[in-house]
Motif scaffolding. Structure first.
Motif, short mmCIF file in Angstrom:
data_model
loop_
_atom_site.label_atom_id
_atom_site.label_comp_id
_atom_site.label_asym_id
_atom_site.label_seq_id
_atom_site.Cartn_x
_atom_site.Cartn_y
_atom_site.Cartn_z
N ASN A 1 0.89 -1.12 0.10
CA ASN A 1 0.18 0.17 0.03
C ASN A 1 0.89 1.14 0.01
O ASN A 1 1.93 1.16 0.51
N HIS A 2 0.29 2.27 -0.69
CA HIS A 2 0.82 3.56 -0.26
C HIS A 2 0.44 3.85 1.10
O HIS A 2 -0.75 3.46 1.66
N MET A 3 1.40 4.54 1.74
CA MET A 3 0.98 5.00 3.07
C MET A 3 0.92 6.45 3.17
O MET A 3 1.71 7.34 2.49
N ALA A 4 0.55 6.97 4.46
CA ALA A 4 0.54 8.54 4.73
C ALA A 4 0.53 8.71 6.18
O ALA A 4 0.15 7.82 7.06
N TRP A 5 0.78 10.03 6.50
CA TRP A 5 0.73 10.34 7.91
C TRP A 5 -0.79 11.40 7.86
O TRP A 5 -0.75 12.12 6.94
N TYR A 6 -1.29 11.18 8.87
CA TYR A 6 -2.54 12.21 9.08
C TYR A 6 -2.32 12.57 10.62
O TYR A 6 -1.74 12.19 11.13
N ARG A 7 -3.03 13.66 10.98
CA ARG A 7 -3.17 14.40 12.16
C ARG A 7 -4.64 14.89 12.50
O ARG A 7 -5.52 15.28 11.48
N GLN A 8 -4.77 14.97 13.72
CA GLN A 8 -6.04 15.73 14.28
C GLN A 8 -5.83 16.40 15.48
O GLN A 8 -5.14 16.06 16.59
N GLY A 9 -5.95 17.71 15.08
CA GLY A 9 -5.56 18.85 16.22
C GLY A 9 -6.78 18.98 17.18
O GLY A 9 -7.99 18.38 16.84
N PRO A 10 -6.52 19.51 18.19
CA PRO A 10 -7.58 19.98 19.21
C PRO A 10 -8.85 20.40 18.58
O PRO A 10 -8.64 21.42 17.99
N GLY A 11 -10.05 19.72 18.59
CA GLY A 11 -11.10 20.26 18.33
C GLY A 11 -11.35 20.24 16.39
O GLY A 11 -12.10 20.91 16.02
N LYS A 12 -10.18 19.76 15.90
CA LYS A 12 -10.65 19.56 14.41
C LYS A 12 -10.74 18.05 13.93
O LYS A 12 -10.47 17.30 14.63
N LYS B 1 -2.92 3.79 5.48
CA LYS B 1 -2.98 3.42 4.29
C LYS B 1 -3.48 4.85 3.56
O LYS B 1 -4.34 5.55 4.01
N TRP B 2 -2.85 5.09 2.25
CA TRP B 2 -3.29 6.44 1.47
C TRP B 2 -3.92 5.62 0.24
O TRP B 2 -3.28 5.21 -0.54
N GLY B 3 -5.37 5.84 0.08
CA GLY B 3 -6.14 5.49 -0.91
C GLY B 3 -6.70 4.01 -0.48
O GLY B 3 -6.18 3.36 0.19
N GLY B 4 -7.79 3.88 -0.86
CA GLY B 4 -8.65 2.50 -0.56
C GLY B 4 -9.18 2.57 0.81
O GLY B 4 -9.05 3.75 1.53
N ASP B 5 -9.32 1.68 1.13
CA ASP B 5 -10.05 1.60 2.83
C ASP B 5 -8.96 1.62 3.67
O ASP B 5 -7.85 1.07 3.66
#
Length: 115
Positions: free
Chosen positions: A32-43, A97-101
């Motif tokens: 799979n293509h891979m990725a980093w994601y982030r979730q800030g406070p209240g976002k 993963k980046w793309g797909g489920d």
């Protein structure tokens, strides 16, 4: 079965650096293509950077020039090197993963940028 384990976060001053790691199961990492994601406070969770199986990378505008994503096939690990951090980068960082489920989300790693 734990498939994604993020680490490397912490408290850092503005302008500082951190390197995040994501240990992935082989079945997820190699195919799979891979990725980093982030979730800030209240976002909502947002895409930070992605890397294809062949190593092509792409970055969100708000991290371009500061963050670098990479992957190590021998260690089935994805990295995110973060430089020139600012308080707006404060968030829980996840890989997936980046793309797909998506795979099941890991626990993430907290990054806090504060004086």
């Amino acid at each position: 079965q734990v498939q994604l384990v993020e680490s490397g976060g912490g408290l850092v001053q503005p302008g500082g650096s951190l390197r995040l790691s994501c240990a992935a199961s082989g079945s997820i990492f190699r195919n799979n293509h891979m990725a980093w994601y982030r979730q800030g406070p209240g976002k909502q969770r947002e895409l930070v950077a992605s890397i294809t199986t062949s190593g092509w990378t792409n970055y969100a505008d708000f991290v371009k020039g500061r963050f670098t994503i990479s992957r190590d096939y021998a260690k089935t690990t994805v990295y995110l090197k973060m430089n020139r951090l600012n308080p707006e980068d404060t968030a829980v960082y996840y890989c997936n993963k980046w793309g797909g489920d998506f795979a099941s989300w890991g626990q993430g790693t907290q990054v806090t940028v504060s004086p």
